[in-house]
Motif scaffolding. Structure first.
Motif, mmCIF file in Angstrom:
data_model
loop_
_atom_site.group_PDB
_atom_site.id
_atom_site.type_symbol
_atom_site.label_atom_id
_atom_site.label_comp_id
_atom_site.label_asym_id
_atom_site.label_seq_id
_atom_site.Cartn_x
_atom_site.Cartn_y
_atom_site.Cartn_z
ATOM 1 N N CYS A 19 6.133 -1.432 -2.538
ATOM 2 C CA CYS A 19 5.319 -1.509 -1.326
ATOM 3 C C CYS A 19 3.896 -1.008 -1.577
ATOM 4 C CB CYS A 19 5.974 -0.680 -0.219
ATOM 5 S SG CYS A 19 5.172 -0.825 1.391
ATOM 6 N N ARG A 72 0.635 -2.987 5.385
ATOM 7 C CA ARG A 72 1.339 -2.890 4.116
ATOM 8 C C ARG A 72 1.924 -4.239 3.748
ATOM 9 N NH1 ARG A 72 7.187 0.076 5.566
ATOM 10 N NH2 ARG A 72 8.092 -1.747 6.612
ATOM 11 N N SER A 100 2.726 6.122 2.773
ATOM 12 C CA SER A 100 4.024 5.814 3.384
ATOM 13 C C SER A 100 4.256 6.628 4.648
ATOM 14 C CB SER A 100 5.157 6.072 2.388
ATOM 15 O OG SER A 100 5.221 7.447 2.032
ATOM 16 N N VAL A 102 5.534 -5.363 1.670
ATOM 17 C CA VAL A 102 6.758 -5.054 0.930
ATOM 18 C C VAL A 102 7.060 -6.279 0.084
ATOM 19 C CG1 VAL A 102 9.182 -4.410 1.070
ATOM 20 C CG2 VAL A 102 7.581 -3.576 2.808
ATOM 21 N N TYR A 118 0.382 -0.026 0.428
ATOM 22 C CA TYR A 118 -0.104 0.360 1.755
ATOM 23 C C TYR A 118 -1.625 0.453 1.791
ATOM 24 C CZ TYR A 118 4.532 2.199 3.155
ATOM 25 O OH TYR A 118 5.864 2.350 3.480
ATOM 26 N N PRO A 141 9.352 1.309 0.244
ATOM 27 C CA PRO A 141 8.467 1.699 1.350
ATOM 28 C C PRO A 141 8.398 3.183 1.659
ATOM 29 C CG PRO A 141 9.595 -0.317 1.907
ATOM 30 C CD PRO A 141 10.205 0.163 0.621
#
Length: 345
Positions: free
Chosen positions: A162, A174, A168, A176, A164, A243
């Motif tokens: 992930c 973001r 997180s 994934v 961003y 994530p």
């Protein structure tokens, strides 16, 4: 607990066993009524995949009873094991790497306080490759929108990794990554401001599949769903194994100074200041000061849509601003080895 345990992403509905407006909180954070009774249910602290057929959850106190209502999508017949404040959910089928699963369960402590939880976890992926944030632009234009390049350091599968804008724990947007086999030396281009065109396709197989602005015929293109572009002057970009799992790389950037304001150490907002502190605490970003100040960040002031911020051609990584430079106009190199040329005003 396993170091890859995910942090909490959960929708919580509290169900109290009794109700009173008079509560006290002791030094441990426990909630008690006037009689000293425990009124708080177990609070979820961390959750994630332990291996391909089990999830682990950690709570704030001992769990006395737990019932699993279901897993979506289903993973066969499942069982729950309780050891003090830890639950392990054993599944009858293997998880798909990087797949999002929703665990619906109810937990209760010895005092009878209970709560229903919907916990989101991602399928165990033992082959997430090492990667670096290698190049980025935050001052994109209508023809060259904001983009981040990742360099793959070893072969593996991207499933569940992930990226961003933020961290997180606190983020604006973001991506994934879907399941995708990659090799060492590949480049991934993450487009943070797509136009919403049908040809903006995530390239999990054919690297020539995608169209759209700045799509590469050689690198893999990925598009942030409804991406709005990156903060131009002041922010954090961070990369994780999943994530809510282990951080792999991060960049702190700012064109501000310690004298820019008094309230936020010059960062301009509580948000950016706390994100900088988070990276510092994890050792994901270092500087000459502690706590970090804006001068410890990569300065995007001289960058433009075609003057990107780059690591060196050998992608040096010391988790500091010394790794980064601004290239001359037109020397941006998304999808290829970085340029070592320096922009000179």
């Amino acid at each position: 607990m396993d170091k890859h345990l995910l942090l909490l992403t959960v929708l919580v509905s509290l169900s109290w066993t009794c109700c009173t407006p008079f509560i006290d909180i002791d030094e441990t954070g426990e909630v008690f009524g006037l009689t000293g009774a425990d009124l708080a249910p177990p609070v979820l602290c961390a959750a994630g995949a332990l291996d391909e057929n089990s999830f682990a959850l950690e709570f704030s106190e001992e769990v006395y009873e737990a019932s699993l209502e279901g897993i979506v999508p289903p993973l066969g017949e499942a069982s729950v094991e309780i050891v003090s404040a830890f639950l392990t959910i054993h599944t009858g089928e293997f998880q798909l790497p990087g797949k999002e699963y929703a665990l619906d369960l109810r937990v209760k402590d010895r005092a009878g306080n209970s709560q229903q939880l919907l916990v989101r976890c991602y399928g165990h992926n033992p082959r997430v490759p090492g990667m670096l944030i290698n190049e980025f632009t935050t001052r994109g234009s209508s023809t060259h929108p904001d983009m981040v390049e990742l360099m793959v350091l070893e072969e593996g599968n991207l499933a569940g990794a992930c990226l961003y804008e933020g961290t997180s724990e606190d983020w604006e947007q973001r991506i994934v990554f879907p399941a995708c086999e990659v090799r060492s030396g590949e480049f991934l281009l993450i487009h943070f401001k797509p136009q919403g065109l049908p040809e903006e396709q995530n390239e999990t197989e054919d690297t020539g599949l995608s169209g759209g602005l700045d799509a590469s015929p050689d690198a893999r293109d990925f598009w942030v769903d409804q991406g709005s572009g990156l903060s131009g002057n002041n922010g954090v970009i961070s990369l994780y194994r999943d994530p809510f799992g282990e951080i792999m790389d991060a960049v702190l950037y700012s064109n501000r100074t310690s004298a820019s304001d008094e309230d936020y150490r010059g960062f301009g907002s509580t948000t950016v200041m706390l994100r900088a502190d988070y990276l510092s605490d994890l050792g994901a970003w270092t500087g000459e000061s502690l706590p970090l100040c804006p001068e410890d960040a990569v300065n995007p002031e001289e960058s433009t849509a075609t003057r990107s911020l780059c690591r060196s051609s050998v992608s040096q990584d010391s988790n500091s601003r010394q790794d980064w430079h601004t290239v001359p106009t037109g020397a941006y190199s998304f999808g290829a080895i970085n340029s070592d040329e320096l922009y000179e005003p």
